[in-house]
Motif scaffolding. Structure first.
Motif, short mmCIF file in Angstrom:
data_model
loop_
_atom_site.label_atom_id
_atom_site.label_comp_id
_atom_site.label_asym_id
_atom_site.label_seq_id
_atom_site.Cartn_x
_atom_site.Cartn_y
_atom_site.Cartn_z
N ARG A 1 14.18 -0.40 -6.38
CA ARG A 1 13.64 0.96 -6.44
C ARG A 1 14.70 2.03 -6.19
N LEU A 2 15.96 1.62 -6.16
CA LEU A 2 17.04 2.58 -5.93
C LEU A 2 17.72 2.94 -7.25
N THR A 3 18.47 4.03 -7.22
CA THR A 3 19.16 4.46 -8.43
C THR A 3 20.51 5.09 -8.07
N THR A 4 21.46 4.88 -8.91
CA THR A 4 22.84 5.39 -8.84
C THR A 4 23.65 4.73 -7.73
N LYS A 5 24.97 4.84 -7.90
CA LYS A 5 25.92 4.28 -6.95
C LYS A 5 25.80 4.94 -5.57
N TYR A 6 25.30 6.15 -5.53
CA TYR A 6 25.23 6.86 -4.25
C TYR A 6 24.23 6.20 -3.31
N GLU A 7 23.06 5.83 -3.82
CA GLU A 7 22.07 5.18 -2.96
C GLU A 7 22.53 3.78 -2.56
N PHE A 8 23.19 3.07 -3.47
CA PHE A 8 23.67 1.73 -3.12
C PHE A 8 24.86 1.81 -2.15
N HIS A 9 25.67 2.84 -2.30
CA HIS A 9 26.76 3.02 -1.33
C HIS A 9 26.21 3.24 0.07
N ASP A 10 25.12 4.00 0.16
CA ASP A 10 24.52 4.24 1.46
C ASP A 10 24.04 2.93 2.09
N LEU A 11 23.46 2.06 1.30
CA LEU A 11 23.07 0.73 1.80
C LEU A 11 24.27 -0.03 2.34
N PRO B 1 12.60 -5.57 3.01
CA PRO B 1 11.66 -5.71 4.13
C PRO B 1 11.04 -4.40 4.60
N VAL B 2 11.72 -3.28 4.38
CA VAL B 2 11.17 -1.97 4.77
C VAL B 2 11.21 -1.06 3.54
N PRO B 3 10.45 0.05 3.56
CA PRO B 3 10.44 0.94 2.39
C PRO B 3 11.84 1.47 2.08
N PRO B 4 12.10 1.80 0.81
CA PRO B 4 13.42 2.31 0.44
C PRO B 4 13.65 3.71 0.99
N GLY B 5 14.92 4.07 1.12
CA GLY B 5 15.26 5.44 1.51
C GLY B 5 15.76 5.61 2.92
N GLN B 6 15.73 4.55 3.72
CA GLN B 6 16.16 4.64 5.12
C GLN B 6 17.09 3.45 5.38
N THR C 1 0.83 -1.20 0.00
CA THR C 1 0.00 0.00 0.00
C THR C 1 0.86 1.25 0.00
N ALA C 2 0.24 2.34 -0.41
CA ALA C 2 0.92 3.63 -0.40
C ALA C 2 1.25 4.10 1.01
N TYR C 3 0.71 3.40 2.01
CA TYR C 3 0.90 3.79 3.41
C TYR C 3 1.87 2.86 4.14
N SER C 4 2.53 1.97 3.42
CA SER C 4 3.53 1.11 4.07
C SER C 4 4.71 1.98 4.51
N GLY C 5 5.52 1.55 5.56
CA GLY C 5 5.43 0.27 6.19
C GLY C 5 4.43 0.19 7.34
N PHE D 1 12.26 -15.03 -0.55
CA PHE D 1 11.04 -14.47 0.02
C PHE D 1 10.96 -12.99 -0.34
N GLY D 2 9.97 -12.66 -1.16
CA GLY D 2 9.80 -11.28 -1.60
C GLY D 2 8.84 -10.51 -0.74
N THR D 3 9.19 -9.30 -0.42
CA THR D 3 8.24 -8.32 0.10
C THR D 3 8.58 -7.03 -0.66
N HIS D 4 7.79 -6.04 -0.51
CA HIS D 4 8.04 -4.81 -1.27
C HIS D 4 7.92 -3.60 -0.35
N GLY D 5 8.77 -3.58 0.66
CA GLY D 5 8.81 -2.44 1.56
C GLY D 5 7.56 -2.31 2.41
N GLN D 6 6.91 -3.44 2.70
CA GLN D 6 5.62 -3.36 3.39
C GLN D 6 5.71 -3.03 4.87
N MET D 7 6.84 -3.36 5.52
CA MET D 7 6.84 -3.42 6.98
C MET D 7 7.68 -2.33 7.62
#
Length: 411
Positions: free
Chosen positions: A260-270, A235-240, A172-176, A206-212
């Motif tokens: 749902r991520l883009t560029t080396k910068y976001e993956f470096h943060d992960l 397991p959790v929404p992207p961006g955190q 949902t648009a209101y996850s997690g 096991f797939g989830t899509h940032g639901q929790m």
């Protein structure tokens, strides 16, 4: 060599729309007559908006330029409008154009792209597929564990050694949110029954899509750990990244993420937060093949692996195959079944898949050519829906069905 033309083709996929509602292909032409194809994976706006964006970026940053100069193209597009930050839609547009440049460069050199980005490491690429369980009427049913088991056994018999499913929906648009006990028990039942059916010859993904929320994801992971999945996806929404790292730190299941991520910068943060050990970049979104190679290298430094995401068309798949073939820390490639159906029909020659593995092509460039008669037959896309969608309602523990989720097979 100069790029002098750009065509955008938004192809409507036929029912049941496996791989999304539409695919956005770009075709570049050079003054010397070489053509290259690419694919944009960007779903935030209707494709007519994306088609206009492709044309704008082409005119500003690629028309009249040498297709070999992909670093220049990346930096100028990345900096467009005084931004210099990961912009999902811009990077989607760039990705498609950049892929097409590599296709041209490979064809000019007479070599597959993988030979130009480090050379072949893998002769074959282990692949996985979503389970696409159908009921007696031929309709997809993702809630029926018996049908999921049947689908698992069918794919095991084909040769797949890894199977993906995601029974914890809806998205949902209101996850997690915090899953209900019923949803967690259902997820564990799917894992248990599929594990019992396929034994140890297939990994469970096991797939989830940032639901929790992080706390909710940790609770669910405890339900799943006895069945030893290869990964726990997004397991959790992207961006955190810190939030995802808390989940990774509290489960033995490897965390995978990145579609749902883009560029080396976001993956470096992960990676710097130890939030994931498996990176699922989609080459139609991250910035293209060279940016994907850089992300794979960052992962290698952190002893992480890549598992390229693919829920779109076969040109993006072909780019992923080129990257995976040249990547030492490649784990597994997402397949959409065995690359039959419309994924085969839209190409002059289908992607080769054999006994659980994608076989990299030795043809120059990306190794695929669009069947333009088929492209024209299914263009333009006239629907109003986006490539994928989320439920606009908040999660309700008493109403866990979601029509929007059930309409599409996987992601």
């Amino acid at each position: 060599m100069k790029v002098v033309s750009c065509e955008v083709h938004v192809v409507a996929t036929p029912p049941p729309h496996v791989g999304g509602m539409y695919w956005i292909f770009v075709k570049l032409g050079t003054a010397c007559g070489i053509e290259g194809v690419g694919e944009v994976y960007a779903a935030s706006f209707h494709p007519r908006v994306m088609a206009a964006a492709v044309e704008d970026v082409f005119e500003r940053y690629l028309n009249g330029h040498d297709p070999h100069h992909v670093e220049r193209l990346y930096r100028e597009a990345f900096s467009s409008g005084f931004t210099q930050r990961p912009d999902l839609s811009m990077m989607g547009v760039l990705s498609g154009l950049e892929m097409a440049c590599w296709d041209i460069v490979g064809k000019a050199a007479g070599l597959p792209v993988y030979e130009l980005i480090g050379g072949k490491v893998h002769d074959k690429l282990r692949s996985y597929t979503y389970l696409y369980p159908r009921d007696a009427n031929g309709h997809y049913d993702y809630d029926n564990v018996e049908l999921a088991v049947e689908s698992a056994l069918e794919n095991q018999a084909l040769g797949f050694t890894a199977l993906k499913f995601d029974p914890a929906g809806p998205y949902t648009a209101y996850s997690g949110h915090m899953l209900s006990l019923e949803a967690m028990e259902k997820s564990a039942t799917f894992c248990q029954r599929i594990r019992e059916a396929v034994g140890n010859s297939c990994d469970l993904l096991f797939g989830t899509h940032g639901q929790m929320t992080p706390a909710g994801a940790i609770r669910l992971a405890q339900y799943l750990e006895p069945f030893d999945p290869l990964w726990f996806e997004e397991p959790v929404p992207p961006g955190q990244s810190e939030a995802m790292a808390r989940v990774a730190d509290h489960t033995s299941i490897p965390v995978a993420t990145g579609e749902r991520l883009t560029t080396k910068y976001e993956f470096h943060d992960l990676l710097r937060h130890n939030a994931a050990s498996i990176l699922q970049m989609n080459l139609g979104r991250v910035g293209g093949i060279l940016e994907g190679k850089k992300i794979a290298t960052l992962a290698e430094v952190h002893y992480a692996q890549i598992a390229p995401h693919l829920y779109n068309g076969p040109v993006g798949a072909a780019a992923s195959i080129q990257l995976a073939t040249a990547t030492p820390n490649f784990l597994i490639q997402e397949s959409i079944g065995t690359w039959g159906g419309f994924h085969a029909d839209i190409l002059e020659q289908k992607i080769e898949w054999r006994d659980g593995y994608v076989i990299p092509s030795d043809r120059p460039g990306l190794g695929v050519e669009l069947d333009m008669a088929m492209v024209r037959e299914h263009s333009p896309y006239t629907g109003g829906s986006l490539h994928l969608k989320m439920d606009p309602r908040p999660y309700d523990v008493k109403e866990q069905s979601d029509a929007g989720w059930k309409q599409r097979p996987g992601s």
